[in-house]
Design a protein around this motif. Structure first.
Motif, mmCIF file in Angstrom:
data_model
loop_
_atom_site.group_PDB
_atom_site.id
_atom_site.type_symbol
_atom_site.label_atom_id
_atom_site.label_comp_id
_atom_site.label_asym_id
_atom_site.label_seq_id
_atom_site.Cartn_x
_atom_site.Cartn_y
_atom_site.Cartn_z
ATOM 1 N N ALA A 76 36.920 44.075 46.236
ATOM 2 C CA ALA A 76 38.345 43.764 46.260
ATOM 3 C C ALA A 76 38.999 44.221 47.556
ATOM 4 C CB ALA A 76 39.039 44.402 45.060
ATOM 5 N N ASP A 77 38.545 45.357 48.095
ATOM 6 C CA ASP A 77 39.082 45.828 49.363
ATOM 7 C C ASP A 77 38.658 44.929 50.525
ATOM 8 O OD1 ASP A 77 40.325 47.960 48.150
ATOM 9 O OD2 ASP A 77 38.727 49.396 48.619
ATOM 10 N N ALA A 78 37.510 44.257 50.373
ATOM 11 C CA ALA A 78 36.968 43.451 51.462
ATOM 12 C C ALA A 78 37.500 42.021 51.485
ATOM 13 C CB ALA A 78 35.442 43.415 51.376
ATOM 14 N N GLU A 129 29.531 42.335 53.021
ATOM 15 C CA GLU A 129 30.588 41.785 53.867
ATOM 16 C C GLU A 129 30.009 41.561 55.259
ATOM 17 O OE1 GLU A 129 33.409 41.736 57.031
ATOM 18 O OE2 GLU A 129 32.101 43.457 56.629
ATOM 19 N N ASP A 161 35.621 47.507 43.270
ATOM 20 C CA ASP A 161 36.739 47.925 44.109
ATOM 21 C C ASP A 161 36.443 47.705 45.587
ATOM 22 O OD1 ASP A 161 38.269 48.665 41.934
ATOM 23 O OD2 ASP A 161 37.837 50.800 42.108
ATOM 24 N N ALA A 162 35.205 47.949 46.005
ATOM 25 C CA ALA A 162 34.832 47.718 47.401
ATOM 26 C C ALA A 162 34.908 46.232 47.742
ATOM 27 C CB ALA A 162 33.428 48.255 47.664
ATOM 28 N N HIS A 195 38.812 43.098 38.254
ATOM 29 C CA HIS A 195 39.935 42.541 39.001
ATOM 30 C C HIS A 195 40.303 41.117 38.575
ATOM 31 C CE1 HIS A 195 40.274 45.852 41.932
ATOM 32 N NE2 HIS A 195 38.977 45.990 41.720
ATOM 33 N N ARG A 244 35.666 38.457 43.777
ATOM 34 C CA ARG A 244 36.160 39.574 42.964
ATOM 35 C C ARG A 244 35.691 39.429 41.516
ATOM 36 N NH1 ARG A 244 42.289 41.446 44.482
ATOM 37 N NH2 ARG A 244 41.893 42.089 46.645
#
Length: 258
Positions: free
Chosen positions: A14-16, A42, A11-12, A179, A23
């Protein structure tokens, strides 16, 4: 490195980044992933995912702005040395190799992705456990160098098509991430080709994956024009990927597609 931020979950990641490639690789951050030691970062809008054992390869998957990609690559090259096999989209190769001049493009292949939708197909079903030996025999007959076979780590479930009770086409949900669902191991018996069996099988698997994941992807040899055309017909878009290696190592290794 200053500005480098660790990412600790799919999830982190995917958020980045919206990029489906990291992903997908972010499954290496999950407990129980076949290759231990996954990590992600990141930097400057770029994301890198270290994914040992993913799709039978030790992978450092990179995407995003070239400057950030180069920073992550340099940092991980210092940590892991020449055994690292960085993987970048083709459109980053020139910029990244200019920023990290001791690496060169070594080999490439195709990544295809889709966000659907795609209808299912009749005549295909998920195989039972007692049918997996037959599926493996078919796969090894059609493609002895297959990247996934039944029951190996990363192989979740197998679909099959039958003609008069004989299993003649197979394909797998393998190495799927939270994802990004992933299709692998597609094979059709030579005597049953050109009947639309592979297309129906892929439609069935992709439909199932898109019901569980936001997107779906697969890998293909870059010169396999027939497969690329078939997957495009199912709504997949092609993206070229390149493996980067130190120049002296690249010169000593015969190129491979994946």
């Amino acid at each position: 490195m200053r500005g480098m931020r660790a990412l600790h979950s799919p999830d982190a990641v995917a958020d980045a980044t919206p990029d489906l490639l990291p992903r997908w690789a972010a499954q290496a951050l999950l407990p129980g992933h076949p290759g231990p030691g996954g990590a992600a970062w990141e930097h400057g809008g770029a994301v890198g995912v270290l994914a040992p054992g993913l799709n039978r390869r030790e992978r450092l998957v990179l995407a995003g702005p070239a400057e950030g990609v180069a920073a992550i690559l340099r940092d991980q090259a210092r940590a892991h040395g020449p055994e690292l096999n960085p993987l970048v989209p083709d459109d980053l190769v020139d910029a990244v190799t200019a920023l990290v001049p001791d690496v060169v493009a070594w080999a490439g292949f195709g990544w295809m992705e889709s966000t659907g939708p795609l209808p299912s197909a009749p005549g295909v079903r998920w195989l039972r456990e007692d049918e997996l030996d037959t599926a493996e025999a078919l796969l090894r007959k059609v493609n002895p160098n297959a990247y996934v076979v039944p029951r190996e780590p990363g192989s979740r479930r197998w679909a099959g098509s039958h003609v008069d009770g004989e299993l003649v086409a197979v394909g797998a949900d393998a190495w799927s991430a939270p994802h990004v669902g992933f299709v692998a191991g597609v094979a059709t018996h030579p005597d049953f080709r050109r009947r639309g069996l592979s297309k129906a099988l892929c439609s069935f698997v992709v439909h199932a994956l898109l019901a569980e994941h936001p997107a779906c992807a697969l890998m293909v040899e870059g010169d396999n024009t027939a497969a690329i055309a078939a997957y495009r017909g199912l709504g997949f878009a092609l993206r070229g990927l390149t493996i980067l290696l130190p120049a002296e190592i690249a010169a000593a290794r015969p190129p491979r597609r994946r």
